[in-house]
Design a protein around this motif. Sequence first.
Motif, PDB file in Angstrom:
ATOM      1  N   LEU A  19       0.441  -1.745  -0.224  1.00 22.10           N
ATOM      2  CA  LEU A  19       0.444  -0.374  -0.618  1.00 22.10           C
ATOM      3  C   LEU A  19       0.793   1.486  -0.201  1.00 22.10           C
ATOM      4  CD1 LEU A  19      -2.975   1.224  -0.195  1.00 22.10           C
ATOM      5  CD2 LEU A  19      -2.860   0.887   2.914  1.00 22.10           C
ATOM      6  N   SER A  34       1.524   4.394  -3.616  1.00 23.66           N
ATOM      7  CA  SER A  34       0.234   5.453  -2.988  1.00 23.66           C
ATOM      8  C   SER A  34       1.493   6.622  -2.879  1.00 23.66           C
ATOM      9  CB  SER A  34      -0.962   5.080  -1.515  1.00 23.66           C
ATOM     10  OG  SER A  34       0.112   4.510  -0.564  1.00 23.66           O
ATOM     11  N   VAL A  75       1.894   7.767  -5.848  1.00 16.62           N
ATOM     12  CA  VAL A  75       1.229   9.336  -6.717  1.00 16.62           C
ATOM     13  C   VAL A  75       0.816  10.650  -5.660  1.00 16.62           C
ATOM     14  CG1 VAL A  75      -1.931   9.113  -6.888  1.00 16.62           C
ATOM     15  CG2 VAL A  75      -0.147   6.735  -7.071  1.00 16.62           C
ATOM     16  N   TYR A  76       1.388  10.425  -4.426  1.00 15.86           N
ATOM     17  CA  TYR A  76       1.014  11.097  -3.359  1.00 15.86           C
ATOM     18  C   TYR A  76       2.037  12.489  -4.113  1.00 15.86           C
ATOM     19  CZ  TYR A  76       1.154  14.791   0.370  1.00 15.86           C
ATOM     20  OH  TYR A  76       1.053  15.741   1.175  1.00 15.86           O
ATOM     21  N   TRP A 134      -3.976  10.672  -1.083  1.00 19.85           N
ATOM     22  CA  TRP A 134      -2.911   8.804  -1.120  1.00 19.85           C
ATOM     23  C   TRP A 134      -2.081   9.360  -0.413  1.00 19.85           C
ATOM     24  CZ3 TRP A 134      -3.073   5.719  -4.603  1.00 19.85           C
ATOM     25  CH2 TRP A 134      -5.169   6.019  -5.866  1.00 19.85           C
ATOM     26  N   LEU A 156      -3.186   6.282   2.580  1.00 16.62           N
ATOM     27  CA  LEU A 156      -3.560   5.821   2.513  1.00 16.62           C
ATOM     28  C   LEU A 156      -0.938   5.206   2.821  1.00 16.62           C
ATOM     29  CD1 LEU A 156      -5.039   5.124  -1.248  1.00 16.62           C
ATOM     30  CD2 LEU A 156      -5.304   4.297   1.674  1.00 16.62           C
ATOM     31  N   SER A 157      -0.905   6.292   2.793  1.00 16.21           N
ATOM     32  CA  SER A 157       0.525   5.969   2.325  1.00 16.21           C
ATOM     33  C   SER A 157       0.729   5.476   4.065  1.00 16.21           C
ATOM     34  CB  SER A 157       1.298   7.236   1.965  1.00 16.21           C
ATOM     35  OG  SER A 157       1.381   7.208   0.436  1.00 16.21           O
TER      36      SER A 157
END
Length: 318
Positions: free
Chosen positions: A199, A203, A206-207, A215, A218-219
Motif C-alpha cells: 500500500l 500511494s 502517487v502522492y 494518497w 493511504l501512505s
Amino acid sequence: ERVFYTEGWIRSSDAEKLKSKLRPYSDAMEIYSRAPLPEEEPPVILENPKSWKPFELVTKLYGLPQRGSFDPTLLMAPFFFLFVGLCVSEAGYGLLVALLSLLLMKFAKPKGDLLQFLKLFTLLGISTTILGAMIGGWFGFPIRRLMVLDPLQDPVSFLILALVLGFVQVWFGTFLNMINGIKNKLYLESIFAQGGWLLLLPSLVVYLKTKQPIWGILSLAGAAGIIFFASPSRNPFARFFGGLYSLYGISRYIADVLSYSRLLALGLATSVIAMVVNTLCQTALGIPWVGWLLAALIFIGGHLFNLGISFLGGFVHS
C-alpha cells in the motif's frame, strides 16, 4: 539365500507407474513408500508448461526452491524475457541469435539442458529482435519508422521506462513475499507488514506526484501496518521501535528501483558500440587496396564481440 534392498526418491505421481513396472516381480519383492521426514531434504523437480521450460535454467542457476516455497519460474519468465530484450536492444543481434539457435536445434539434435538452453536463447533472440526494432537498430543502423523510442535522442524517457518497470517488479516481488508468508501461516506479519509495503509504495509515489491528501492517508496507513506488525516481538516498545527500523527499509526499495537504470545503460552501450564499429568500417574503406577486407573483418569481428558481451551482460543483469 540372498536379500537386498534399494532406496531412493520418487514423485508421488510416479509411484503407481513404478508399481506397474515391477508387478511381474511382485512375488519376489515388497515395495514400501513414505513421505519425506522433517530432517530430510528431497531433491527438487520443477514442473512448468512446455513453453516455459527453458526459463527453468535461470531458476536453477540461482538456486532451486526449497520445500514449502513455490517455483518462481513462471513468475520470473516474463520479466526476464522483457529485460534481456531491453538490455541488448539490437534487432540484428536478436535475429542472428534466434536463427543460430534454431539451426543448432535442427541439425545438432541436442538433448537435455543444452536443448533447453538453445530454446531459451531462441526466445531471448525474439525478444531482442522485437524490442531492438522499437528502441535500437539493425547492426548499428536504426530504422526510424519502426522505432517507438530513440534512447540516444531521448534517454530520459528510456530511464523513466526502466524505473517504472523496476518499480513494478519490486512491488510484485513484495506481493509474492506476502503470499509466501500467508502460505507459511505468518498471517499478521504478512497481511499488515508486507501488505503495508504494497500500500505504501504506490500511494507514496502517487502522492508525491499529485499531492492529493487521500494518497497521503493511504501512505500513512501502509506505514502504520509496517510499524506495528513488522516486528515479531510481543514487547510493545520493542515491537514499535523494531517496526520503525523496518520502515527504514524504504531506502532499500528506492535503491532497488534505481538499480534498474542499468536497463538504460546496457541498452545504450550496445547501440553506441554497434555504431562505433560501423564508423570504424567506413574509415577502413578509405584505405587503398585492402580497405574492403579490413572493413569486412572489423564489421564481423566488432559486431560478434558486441553481440557476445551484450547478451552476457543482458543475461546476468536481467
